[in-house]
Design a protein around this motif. Structure first.
Motif, mmCIF file in Angstrom:
data_model
loop_
_atom_site.group_PDB
_atom_site.id
_atom_site.type_symbol
_atom_site.label_atom_id
_atom_site.label_comp_id
_atom_site.label_asym_id
_atom_site.label_seq_id
_atom_site.Cartn_x
_atom_site.Cartn_y
_atom_site.Cartn_z
ATOM 1 N N ALA A 1 0.835 -1.204 0.000
ATOM 2 C CA ALA A 1 0.000 0.000 0.000
ATOM 3 C C ALA A 1 0.869 1.252 0.000
ATOM 4 O O ALA A 1 0.572 2.250 -0.682
ATOM 5 N N THR A 2 1.957 1.203 0.765
ATOM 6 C CA THR A 2 2.888 2.335 0.795
ATOM 7 C C THR A 2 3.501 2.566 -0.583
ATOM 8 O O THR A 2 3.605 3.703 -1.056
ATOM 9 N N HIS A 3 3.901 1.474 -1.235
ATOM 10 C CA HIS A 3 4.510 1.609 -2.555
ATOM 11 C C HIS A 3 3.504 2.134 -3.578
ATOM 12 O O HIS A 3 3.865 2.928 -4.462
ATOM 13 N N ALA A 4 2.254 1.712 -3.474
ATOM 14 C CA ALA A 4 1.239 2.209 -4.404
ATOM 15 C C ALA A 4 1.089 3.724 -4.277
ATOM 16 O O ALA A 4 1.030 4.443 -5.281
ATOM 17 N N SER A 5 1.051 4.209 -3.032
ATOM 18 C CA SER A 5 0.971 5.655 -2.815
ATOM 19 C C SER A 5 2.237 6.354 -3.293
ATOM 20 O O SER A 5 2.180 7.436 -3.906
ATOM 21 N N PHE A 6 3.389 5.732 -3.059
ATOM 22 C CA PHE A 6 4.676 6.281 -3.482
ATOM 23 C C PHE A 6 4.735 6.428 -5.010
ATOM 24 O O PHE A 6 5.124 7.481 -5.532
ATOM 25 N N ARG A 7 4.329 5.377 -5.743
ATOM 26 C CA ARG A 7 4.426 5.424 -7.198
ATOM 27 C C ARG A 7 3.436 6.414 -7.816
ATOM 28 O O ARG A 7 3.721 7.007 -8.868
ATOM 29 N N ARG A 8 2.307 6.614 -7.189
ATOM 30 C CA ARG A 8 1.333 7.569 -7.721
ATOM 31 C C ARG A 8 1.850 9.005 -7.639
ATOM 32 O O ARG A 8 1.375 9.887 -8.344
ATOM 33 N N ARG A 9 2.852 9.232 -6.765
ATOM 34 C CA ARG A 9 3.436 10.566 -6.645
ATOM 35 C C ARG A 9 4.674 10.749 -7.518
ATOM 36 O O ARG A 9 5.199 11.854 -7.622
ATOM 37 N N ARG A 10 5.174 9.671 -8.102
ATOM 38 C CA ARG A 10 6.416 9.734 -8.877
ATOM 39 C C ARG A 10 6.134 10.139 -10.325
ATOM 40 O O ARG A 10 5.114 9.768 -10.917
ATOM 41 N N THR A 11 7.080 10.868 -10.915
ATOM 42 C CA THR A 11 6.992 11.193 -12.329
ATOM 43 C C THR A 11 7.619 10.072 -13.143
ATOM 44 O O THR A 11 8.374 9.242 -12.633
ATOM 45 N N ALA A 12 7.309 10.047 -14.427
ATOM 46 C CA ALA A 12 7.859 9.017 -15.308
ATOM 47 C C ALA A 12 9.382 9.090 -15.354
ATOM 48 O O ALA A 12 10.073 8.070 -15.393
ATOM 49 N N ASP A 13 9.924 10.300 -15.307
ATOM 50 C CA ASP A 13 11.379 10.462 -15.353
ATOM 51 C C ASP A 13 12.013 9.912 -14.069
ATOM 52 O O ASP A 13 13.078 9.284 -14.114
ATOM 53 N N GLU A 14 11.392 10.141 -12.937
ATOM 54 C CA GLU A 14 11.919 9.612 -11.672
ATOM 55 C C GLU A 14 11.901 8.086 -11.667
ATOM 56 O O GLU A 14 12.824 7.447 -11.153
ATOM 57 N N VAL A 15 10.873 7.500 -12.226
ATOM 58 C CA VAL A 15 10.788 6.039 -12.299
ATOM 59 C C VAL A 15 11.896 5.485 -13.182
ATOM 60 O O VAL A 15 12.538 4.480 -12.857
ATOM 61 N N ARG A 16 12.185 6.153 -14.310
ATOM 62 C CA ARG A 16 13.231 5.682 -15.227
ATOM 63 C C ARG A 16 14.605 5.748 -14.579
ATOM 64 O O ARG A 16 15.462 4.906 -14.848
ATOM 65 N N ARG A 17 14.836 6.737 -13.730
ATOM 66 C CA ARG A 17 16.149 6.894 -13.098
ATOM 67 C C ARG A 17 16.366 5.934 -11.933
ATOM 68 O O ARG A 17 17.487 5.775 -11.458
ATOM 69 N N SER A 18 15.323 5.284 -11.469
ATOM 70 C CA SER A 18 15.452 4.385 -10.331
ATOM 71 C C SER A 18 16.274 3.160 -10.710
ATOM 72 O O SER A 18 16.108 2.607 -11.807
ATOM 73 N N PRO A 19 17.187 2.691 -9.829
ATOM 74 C CA PRO A 19 18.000 1.509 -10.165
ATOM 75 C C PRO A 19 17.178 0.235 -10.278
ATOM 76 O O PRO A 19 17.594 -0.720 -10.927
ATOM 77 N N LEU A 20 15.998 0.216 -9.678
ATOM 78 C CA LEU A 20 15.138 -0.963 -9.737
ATOM 79 C C LEU A 20 13.700 -0.499 -9.566
ATOM 80 O O LEU A 20 13.363 0.135 -8.561
ATOM 81 N N SER A 21 12.856 -0.789 -10.548
ATOM 82 C CA SER A 21 11.464 -0.352 -10.494
ATOM 83 C C SER A 21 10.542 -1.555 -10.633
ATOM 84 O O SER A 21 10.817 -2.468 -11.426
ATOM 85 N N LEU A 22 9.458 -1.540 -9.893
ATOM 86 C CA LEU A 22 8.479 -2.619 -9.958
ATOM 87 C C LEU A 22 7.656 -2.473 -11.232
ATOM 88 O O LEU A 22 6.961 -1.470 -11.409
ATOM 89 N N PRO A 23 7.699 -3.452 -12.132
ATOM 90 C CA PRO A 23 6.881 -3.372 -13.356
ATOM 91 C C PRO A 23 5.403 -3.263 -13.004
ATOM 92 O O PRO A 23 4.909 -3.943 -12.111
ATOM 93 N N GLY A 24 4.711 -2.403 -13.713
ATOM 94 C CA GLY A 24 3.287 -2.217 -13.441
ATOM 95 C C GLY A 24 2.989 -1.162 -12.408
ATOM 96 O O GLY A 24 1.830 -0.756 -12.245
ATOM 97 N N GLY A 25 4.024 -0.699 -11.695
ATOM 98 C CA GLY A 25 3.853 0.395 -10.743
ATOM 99 C C GLY A 25 2.836 0.132 -9.658
ATOM 100 O O GLY A 25 2.766 -0.959 -9.088
ATOM 101 N N TRP A 26 2.016 1.131 -9.384
ATOM 102 C CA TRP A 26 1.077 1.050 -8.265
ATOM 103 C C TRP A 26 0.005 -0.014 -8.507
ATOM 104 O O TRP A 26 -0.536 -0.579 -7.554
ATOM 105 N N ARG A 27 -0.284 -0.303 -9.764
ATOM 106 C CA ARG A 27 -1.294 -1.321 -10.039
ATOM 107 C C ARG A 27 -0.805 -2.707 -9.593
ATOM 108 O O ARG A 27 -1.575 -3.502 -9.054
ATOM 109 N N THR A 28 0.466 -2.991 -9.825
ATOM 110 C CA THR A 28 1.024 -4.268 -9.373
ATOM 111 C C THR A 28 0.998 -4.345 -7.856
ATOM 112 O O THR A 28 0.637 -5.386 -7.283
ATOM 113 N N SER A 29 1.383 -3.264 -7.197
ATOM 114 C CA SER A 29 1.377 -3.247 -5.732
ATOM 115 C C SER A 29 -0.036 -3.431 -5.184
ATOM 116 O O SER A 29 -0.245 -4.186 -4.223
#
Length: 486
Positions: free
Chosen positions: A381-409
């Motif tokens: 739930a925390t990650h879902a809220s976290f990803r909804r606040r992230r921009t696409a550029d911030e997600v791309r720069r992350s060393p490891l990102s969960l595929p599907g973002g908040w929907r997967t969480s």
């Protein structure tokens, strides 16, 4: 001038992080709980472990993504506070402590079962009580370099698993002298792929989830990593891959050998299935050696869990989220009150072993899983809220990102919640709700009391002194300790 918060030393290499995580995950869940899973699910136990592995991968990716984006925060309680609010942060930390405390009891029961492999006439509660007393005394009188010790203990466990897998593959494929290959008839010619029906598969899924518990703590090691931006992604991928190979291949070997000799693991858990495989293959010396390894692993895990639970409660008290008496230390610098409080899971385990020895481990495992699932749901739930606040550029720069973002969480959180609800309909796990639900309500009530006291007195710094914004942040976003071996 405010007091700067403590800074953890960044001394862990990627190899140490991976080994410590593997050692933390490989424990009672694999060495003992897998016997219950195989007895209930038969060949489909592999499906249960595969589903649990997918959820573990998602949890690890979500945790590492948040850790990489929030280097100023340490621990899932701090993440929950920032993205879900103070109630979630408070509940996350106390649920975590509760899970670790009950885990001590689970490990102690496992120690008792391993001892009874050699001396089956000994009542289960006796080795449980002796191991509990020994570990509490150890934590009262000595504090060791746990990182180094657990590294080598982990190396022993991993070496034993590798030896088991090599010997098991040989036994399944080509056979041993005077022992023909057992083959894959367990999967090609099984009398039933669901010997206990859907209920059996559900039990196996709970056990498999417990077995993978702890993979997410790789994210907590980021605070002590030499190069977290590079180490986290690389270590996570290799660690998860190795664990999946260990678990899935290990379960396949147990199922194949058990089917070939018509001796499926019993649900009463009288020994580790990894030990029983050598018994079934007619290798008693190897069986005894493996039992010694799993006994040593359980004692190591029990000692580390008591240490971790003690320091977790101590940090809660320092941050004003637990009673002040838990901060008191003796001349050796050991928080003795926190040790006593964190050891509550051990007399509970002795009581369960005395009253219900036949299913003591299953009951303790269920209670741990209730708390663990709740904390995992909060992480998702925390990650879902976290990803909804992230921009696409911030997600791309992350060393490891969960595929599907908040929907997967969100989907994973629903799946874990469904597992928890399913435990209500499984007899051996129903006790988990009897203990877990009131405990969760007690945590929520405790938060209301703490909030009321803080509103009256004003926010204080750790140690009881009033402070400004930095002190309030320290109390709300505290440092957490890595979780214990499973």
């Amino acid at each position: 001038m405010g007091v700067s918060p403590p800074v953890l030393h960044r001394g862990l290499s990627s190899g140490q992080m991976g080994m410590l995580t593997i050692g933390s995950v490989i424990g009672t869940g694999l060495f003992l709980g897998s016997g219950l899973a195989v007895s209930m699910a038969g060949p489909t136990v592999l499906l249960a472990y595969l589903v649990a592995a997918v959820l573990a991968v998602a949890l690890t990716y979500a945790a590492i993504e948040m850790a990489a984006a929030n280097p100023d925060l340490n621990g899932f309680g701090a993440f929950a506070y920032r993205y879900l609010g103070p109630l979630a942060g408070f509940a996350q930390r106390w649920l975590y402590w509760g899970v670790v405390v009950i885990s001590t009891g689970t490990q102690a029961v496992a120690v008792g079962i391993y001892v009874r492999y050699w001396w089956p006439q000994v009542p289960l509660w006796i080795p449980v009580a002796l191991s509990a007393a020994a570990v509490v005394v150890t934590n009262l009188f000595s504090v060791r370099a746990f990182g180094t010790l657990e590294y080598w203990f982990s190396a022993i466990k991993v070496s034993a698993i590798v030896a088991f897998l090599v010997l098991g593959v040989v036994l399944v494929t080509v056979g041993l002298p005077n022992r023909p290959a057992v083959g894959l008839t367990a999967f090609t010619d099984a009398p039933s792929y669901l010997p206990q029906g859907i209920t059996g598969l559900a039990v196996a899924l709970v056990v498999a989830s417990f077995s993978f518990g702890g993979t997410e703590t790789l994210a907590l090691a980021a605070a002590e990593s030499r190069n977290p931006s590079l180490d986290l992604a690389r270590t996570a991928r290799w660690t998860i891959l190795r664990l999946c190979v260990f678990y899935l291949l290990g379960m396949a070997i147990v199922v194949c050998v058990a089917h070939a000799v018509a001796a499926a693991p019993d649900g009463e858990l009288t020994a580790s299935p990894f030990v029983r495989v050598f018994d079934w293959a007619g290798l008693p010396i190897a069986a005894a050696a493996m039992n010694f390894v799993v006994l040593t692993a359980a004692l190591s895990a029990l000692n580390a869990i008591v240490y971790v639970s003690t320091r977790t409660l101590f940090s809660l008290a320092v941050d004003g989220q637990a009673p002040r008496w838990a901060t008191r230390v003796n001349r050796r610098g050991v928080p003795v009150n926190a040790v006593a409080a964190s050891a509550v899971g051990l007399p509970f385990a002795v009581t369960v072993a005395l009253v219900s020895p036949d299913d003591a481990f299953a009951k303790m495992l269920g209670i741990v899983m209730f708390g663990a699932i709740t904390t995992w749901v909060l992480i998702f739930a925390t990650h879902a809220s976290f990803r909804r606040r992230r921009t696409a550029d911030e997600v791309r720069r992350s060393p490891l990102s969960l595929p599907g973002g908040w929907r997967t969480s969100a989907s994973a959180a629903v799946a874990m919640a469904a597992v928890a609800v399913g435990m209500l309909f499984i007899d051996i796990f129903r006790t988990a709700w009897t203990v877990g639900a009131p405990s969760l309500l007690a945590i929520l009530a405790a938060y209301a009391v703490v909030r009321m006291v803080r509103d009256r007195r004003g926010t204080t710094r750790p140690g009881g002194r009033r402070g400004g914004p930095r002190a309030r942040r320290s109390a709300r976003e505290p440092v957490e300790r890595p979780s214990a071996p499973r």
